[in-house]
Design a protein around this motif. Structure first.
Motif, PDB file in Angstrom:
ATOM      1  N   LEU A 278      -6.843  -8.262  48.371  1.00  9.71           N
ATOM      2  CA  LEU A 278      -6.313  -9.505  47.822  1.00  9.71           C
ATOM      3  C   LEU A 278      -7.318 -10.157  46.876  1.00  9.71           C
ATOM      4  O   LEU A 278      -6.963 -10.587  45.767  1.00  9.71           O
ATOM      5  CB  LEU A 278      -5.961 -10.474  48.950  1.00  9.71           C
ATOM      6  N   ALA A 279      -8.573 -10.245  47.315  1.00 13.91           N
ATOM      7  CA  ALA A 279      -9.604 -10.867  46.489  1.00 13.91           C
ATOM      8  C   ALA A 279      -9.789 -10.100  45.184  1.00 13.91           C
ATOM      9  O   ALA A 279      -9.867 -10.703  44.101  1.00 13.91           O
ATOM     10  CB  ALA A 279     -10.921 -10.937  47.258  1.00 13.91           C
ATOM     11  N   ALA A 280      -9.850  -8.774  45.269  1.00 11.59           N
ATOM     12  CA  ALA A 280     -10.029  -7.963  44.063  1.00 11.59           C
ATOM     13  C   ALA A 280      -8.848  -8.125  43.117  1.00 11.59           C
ATOM     14  O   ALA A 280      -9.020  -8.184  41.887  1.00 11.59           O
ATOM     15  CB  ALA A 280     -10.212  -6.496  44.441  1.00 11.59           C
ATOM     16  N   THR A 281      -7.639  -8.198  43.668  1.00 11.58           N
ATOM     17  CA  THR A 281      -6.443  -8.375  42.834  1.00 11.58           C
ATOM     18  C   THR A 281      -6.452  -9.712  42.118  1.00 11.58           C
ATOM     19  O   THR A 281      -6.164  -9.804  40.916  1.00 11.58           O
ATOM     20  CB  THR A 281      -5.177  -8.248  43.691  1.00 11.58           C
ATOM     21  N   LEU A 282      -6.799 -10.775  42.854  1.00  9.12           N
ATOM     22  CA  LEU A 282      -6.825 -12.107  42.254  1.00  9.12           C
ATOM     23  C   LEU A 282      -7.888 -12.198  41.158  1.00  9.12           C
ATOM     24  O   LEU A 282      -7.637 -12.754  40.086  1.00  9.12           O
ATOM     25  CB  LEU A 282      -7.084 -13.156  43.331  1.00  9.12           C
ATOM     26  N   VAL A 283      -9.051 -11.655  41.430  1.00  8.81           N
ATOM     27  CA  VAL A 283     -10.110 -11.657  40.420  1.00  8.81           C
ATOM     28  C   VAL A 283      -9.690 -10.824  39.210  1.00  8.81           C
ATOM     29  O   VAL A 283      -9.940 -11.203  38.056  1.00  8.81           O
ATOM     30  CB  VAL A 283     -11.430 -11.117  41.016  1.00  8.81           C
ATOM     31  N   GLY A 284      -9.032  -9.704  39.458  1.00  8.89           N
ATOM     32  CA  GLY A 284      -8.561  -8.873  38.359  1.00  8.89           C
ATOM     33  C   GLY A 284      -7.529  -9.582  37.488  1.00  8.89           C
ATOM     34  O   GLY A 284      -7.548  -9.461  36.262  1.00  8.89           O
ATOM     35  N   LEU A 285      -6.616 -10.328  38.118  1.00  8.30           N
ATOM     36  CA  LEU A 285      -5.605 -11.070  37.358  1.00  8.30           C
ATOM     37  C   LEU A 285      -6.253 -12.135  36.481  1.00  8.30           C
ATOM     38  O   LEU A 285      -5.839 -12.351  35.331  1.00  8.30           O
ATOM     39  CB  LEU A 285      -4.598 -11.708  38.316  1.00  8.30           C
ATOM     40  N   ILE A 286      -7.271 -12.800  37.013  1.00  9.05           N
ATOM     41  CA  ILE A 286      -7.982 -13.791  36.208  1.00  9.05           C
ATOM     42  C   ILE A 286      -8.703 -13.106  35.054  1.00  9.05           C
ATOM     43  O   ILE A 286      -8.772 -13.624  33.934  1.00  9.05           O
ATOM     44  CB  ILE A 286      -8.962 -14.587  37.080  1.00  9.05           C
ATOM     45  N   GLY A 287      -9.235 -11.912  35.302  1.00 11.23           N
ATOM     46  CA  GLY A 287      -9.878 -11.162  34.238  1.00 11.23           C
ATOM     47  C   GLY A 287      -8.910 -10.795  33.122  1.00 11.23           C
ATOM     48  O   GLY A 287      -9.252 -10.855  31.931  1.00 11.23           O
ATOM     49  N   VAL A 288      -7.676 -10.417  33.495  1.00 12.65           N
ATOM     50  CA  VAL A 288      -6.652 -10.112  32.493  1.00 12.65           C
ATOM     51  C   VAL A 288      -6.329 -11.349  31.664  1.00 12.65           C
ATOM     52  O   VAL A 288      -6.235 -11.297  30.423  1.00 12.65           O
ATOM     53  CB  VAL A 288      -5.384  -9.572  33.176  1.00 12.65           C
ATOM     54  N   ALA A 289      -6.154 -12.488  32.359  1.00 13.25           N
ATOM     55  CA  ALA A 289      -5.883 -13.741  31.646  1.00 13.25           C
ATOM     56  C   ALA A 289      -7.042 -14.106  30.719  1.00 13.25           C
ATOM     57  O   ALA A 289      -6.836 -14.587  29.598  1.00 13.25           O
ATOM     58  CB  ALA A 289      -5.628 -14.862  32.646  1.00 13.25           C
ATOM     59  N   GLU A 290      -8.268 -13.863  31.167  1.00  5.10           N
ATOM     60  CA  GLU A 290      -9.443 -14.161  30.346  1.00  5.10           C
ATOM     61  C   GLU A 290      -9.431 -13.352  29.055  1.00  5.10           C
ATOM     62  O   GLU A 290      -9.683 -13.899  27.967  1.00  5.10           O
ATOM     63  CB  GLU A 290     -10.710 -13.877  31.146  1.00  5.10           C
ATOM     64  N   ARG A 291      -9.152 -12.072  29.172  1.00  4.16           N
ATOM     65  CA  ARG A 291      -9.149 -11.231  27.974  1.00  4.16           C
ATOM     66  C   ARG A 291      -8.071 -11.659  26.984  1.00  4.16           C
ATOM     67  O   ARG A 291      -8.292 -11.652  25.765  1.00  4.16           O
ATOM     68  CB  ARG A 291      -8.972  -9.760  28.369  1.00  4.16           C
ATOM     69  N   ARG A 292      -6.918 -12.039  27.501  1.00  2.47           N
ATOM     70  CA  ARG A 292      -5.837 -12.460  26.601  1.00  2.47           C
ATOM     71  C   ARG A 292      -6.160 -13.777  25.923  1.00  2.47           C
ATOM     72  O   ARG A 292      -5.926 -13.945  24.712  1.00  2.47           O
ATOM     73  CB  ARG A 292      -4.527 -12.563  27.385  1.00  2.47           C
ATOM     74  N   VAL A 293      -6.684 -14.720  26.689  1.00  2.51           N
ATOM     75  CA  VAL A 293      -6.994 -16.032  26.110  1.00  2.51           C
ATOM     76  C   VAL A 293      -8.115 -15.931  25.095  1.00  2.51           C
ATOM     77  O   VAL A 293      -8.034 -16.478  23.992  1.00  2.51           O
ATOM     78  CB  VAL A 293      -7.363 -17.031  27.236  1.00  2.51           C
ATOM     79  N   THR A 294      -9.186 -15.234  25.452  1.00  4.09           N
ATOM     80  CA  THR A 294     -10.315 -15.114  24.531  1.00  4.09           C
ATOM     81  C   THR A 294      -9.947 -14.316  23.282  1.00  4.09           C
ATOM     82  O   THR A 294     -10.477 -14.571  22.198  1.00  4.09           O
ATOM     83  CB  THR A 294     -11.522 -14.453  25.236  1.00  4.09           C
ATOM     84  N   LYS A 295      -9.015 -13.364  23.426  1.00  2.00           N
ATOM     85  CA  LYS A 295      -8.563 -12.613  22.264  1.00  2.00           C
ATOM     86  C   LYS A 295      -7.807 -13.511  21.299  1.00  2.00           C
ATOM     87  O   LYS A 295      -7.980 -13.435  20.079  1.00  2.00           O
ATOM     88  CB  LYS A 295      -7.691 -11.438  22.708  1.00  2.00           C
ATOM     89  N   ARG A 296      -6.963 -14.378  21.857  1.00  2.00           N
ATOM     90  CA  ARG A 296      -6.227 -15.312  21.011  1.00  2.00           C
ATOM     91  C   ARG A 296      -7.160 -16.322  20.352  1.00  2.00           C
ATOM     92  O   ARG A 296      -6.879 -16.825  19.260  1.00  2.00           O
ATOM     93  CB  ARG A 296      -5.163 -16.039  21.835  1.00  2.00           C
ATOM     94  N   MET A 297      -8.254 -16.621  21.037  1.00  2.00           N
ATOM     95  CA  MET A 297      -9.236 -17.560  20.470  1.00  2.00           C
ATOM     96  C   MET A 297     -10.160 -16.878  19.469  1.00  2.00           C
ATOM     97  O   MET A 297     -10.945 -17.542  18.787  1.00  2.00           O
ATOM     98  CB  MET A 297     -10.071 -18.177  21.592  1.00  2.00           C
ATOM     99  N   GLY A 298     -10.086 -15.551  19.381  1.00  2.00           N
ATOM    100  CA  GLY A 298     -10.944 -14.823  18.459  1.00  2.00           C
ATOM    101  C   GLY A 298     -12.341 -14.625  19.001  1.00  2.00           C
ATOM    102  O   GLY A 298     -13.285 -14.430  18.226  1.00  2.00           O
ATOM    103  N   VAL A 299     -12.465 -14.674  20.338  1.00  2.00           N
ATOM    104  CA  VAL A 299     -13.774 -14.504  20.975  1.00  2.00           C
ATOM    105  C   VAL A 299     -13.698 -13.281  21.861  1.00  2.00           C
ATOM    106  O   VAL A 299     -12.733 -13.084  22.599  1.00  2.00           O
ATOM    107  CB  VAL A 299     -14.166 -15.737  21.824  1.00  2.00           C
ATOM    108  N   SER A 300     -14.718 -12.431  21.836  1.00  3.60           N
ATOM    109  CA  SER A 300     -14.759 -11.248  22.688  1.00  3.60           C
ATOM    110  C   SER A 300     -15.155 -11.656  24.084  1.00  3.60           C
ATOM    111  O   SER A 300     -16.095 -12.431  24.277  1.00  3.60           O
ATOM    112  CB  SER A 300     -15.752 -10.217  22.152  1.00  3.60           C
ATOM    113  N   ALA A 301     -14.423 -11.161  25.114  1.00  2.56           N
ATOM    114  CA  ALA A 301     -14.687 -11.529  26.508  1.00  2.56           C
ATOM    115  C   ALA A 301     -15.945 -10.879  27.002  1.00  2.56           C
ATOM    116  O   ALA A 301     -16.326  -9.815  26.584  1.00  2.56           O
ATOM    117  CB  ALA A 301     -13.522 -11.102  27.380  1.00  2.56           C
TER     118      ALA A 301
END
Length: 301
Positions: A278-301
């Motif tokens: 569960l912990a690994a899944t939740l952290v992984g989902l936040i990581g996916v959201a991070e990559r998408r948000v930072t990509k839209r912001m033009g910043v490399s995660a």
């Protein structure tokens, strides 16, 4: 092939080493009991192979073997998923790990949401007010020096006295643990812009709100996701701890308690593995959201 050699192979090597060490540890810790069984049964004809096999398949071992945990996890956590299409939610019974994981996950997510929102608001107040910085920040840090095991029973008892039971007390314990990394991370993130950048905003005659949204907030976004990864994992720990002093009948904490009461170490370990997944899944989902948000912001995660 290079990706397998550099990324997958090292992980598989470490996992294999852990499994081998686990089997050796199981034999070492469980063999004393098995030798006693042979002695009480006057069995003098046992072999090393018999000892190895019997030690790794005890009903209540001190340290269950990997395959015992895997079988228990499959029977209570994976197999019921196959019945969902036909039987619907009736397949999720209180005897399954899925049911207990959902109970703990609901408290985790609620506590994480409250803790993240509280942490962001406190960080905003701290960077805009020197009084808040000098008065609140030391208390935020001091709050984490008190063991959660000492606070959890008090929170449960106090909230129960005013009629709040079940999900809310566990969520508040998760909030208590999860807001701290968000506060610290966001304060650092909001203060990440350099002095020359702040001076440039003043040159443009930007208001405090414009400086916050156009400079401080974008600078703090990477810190936010890093803090959230820590917060969501510790929020899960808080939810499990919140189930321990209540005598709960549902949740991974309740599963751990039941296993300890009846000496079902295999059940305990399967619950621990479910918590880790569960912990690994939740952290992984936040990581996916991070990559998408930072990509839209033009910043490399």
């Amino acid at each position: 092939m290079n990706a397998f050699r550099h990324h997958v192979l090292p992980v598989l090597t470490i996992v294999l080493g852990i499994v081998i060490a686990w089997y050796v540890g199981s034999v070492a810790l469980n063999s004393a009991w098995q030798l006693g069984v042979y002695e009480r049964a006057d069995n003098t004809e046992w072999t090393i192979t018999d000892l190895w096999t019997d030690t790794l398949n005890q009903n209540r071992p001190v340290l269950p073997s990997p395959h015992q945990v895997a079988v228990e996890f499959w029977n209570t956590g994976i197999a019921p998923l196959g019945d969902l299409p036909e039987r619907g939610m009736r397949a999720i019974s209180p005897r399954t790990l899925i049911y207990h994981a959902w109970v703990t996950l609901s408290a985790t997510l609620l506590g994480f949401a409250i803790g993240t929102a509280t942490g962001i608001l406190l960080a905003v107040a701290i960077i805009h007010s020197k009084a808040m910085d000098k008065s609140v920040m030391p208390w935020v840090i001091a709050s984490q020096t008190v063991p959660i095991l000492a606070i959890a029973p008090m929170i449960i008892v106090v909230l129960a006295s005013i009629g709040l039971k079940g999900l809310i007390p566990k969520a508040l314990i998760s909030t208590y643990l999860s807001f701290f990394p968000v506060v610290v991370g966001m304060v650092k993130g909001f203060r990440a812009p350099e002095a020359i950048q702040l001076d440039l905003m003043r040159t443009y005659n930007a208001s405090s709100a414009q400086t916050f949204w156009k400079l401080r907030w974008p600078s703090a976004v990477p810190y936010l996701f890093t803090s959230m990864k820590v917060a969501v994992a510790i929020s899960l720990v808080g939810a499990i701890v919140g189930e321990l002093p209540t005598g709960a009948i549902a949740g991974l904490g309740a599963r751990l308690l039941a296993g300890s009461y009846y000496g079902q170490t295999v059940q305990i370990w399967s619950a621990l593995f479910m918590a880790a997944i569960l912990a690994a899944t939740l952290v992984g989902l936040i990581g996916v959201a991070e990559r998408r948000v930072t990509k839209r912001m033009g910043v490399s995660a």
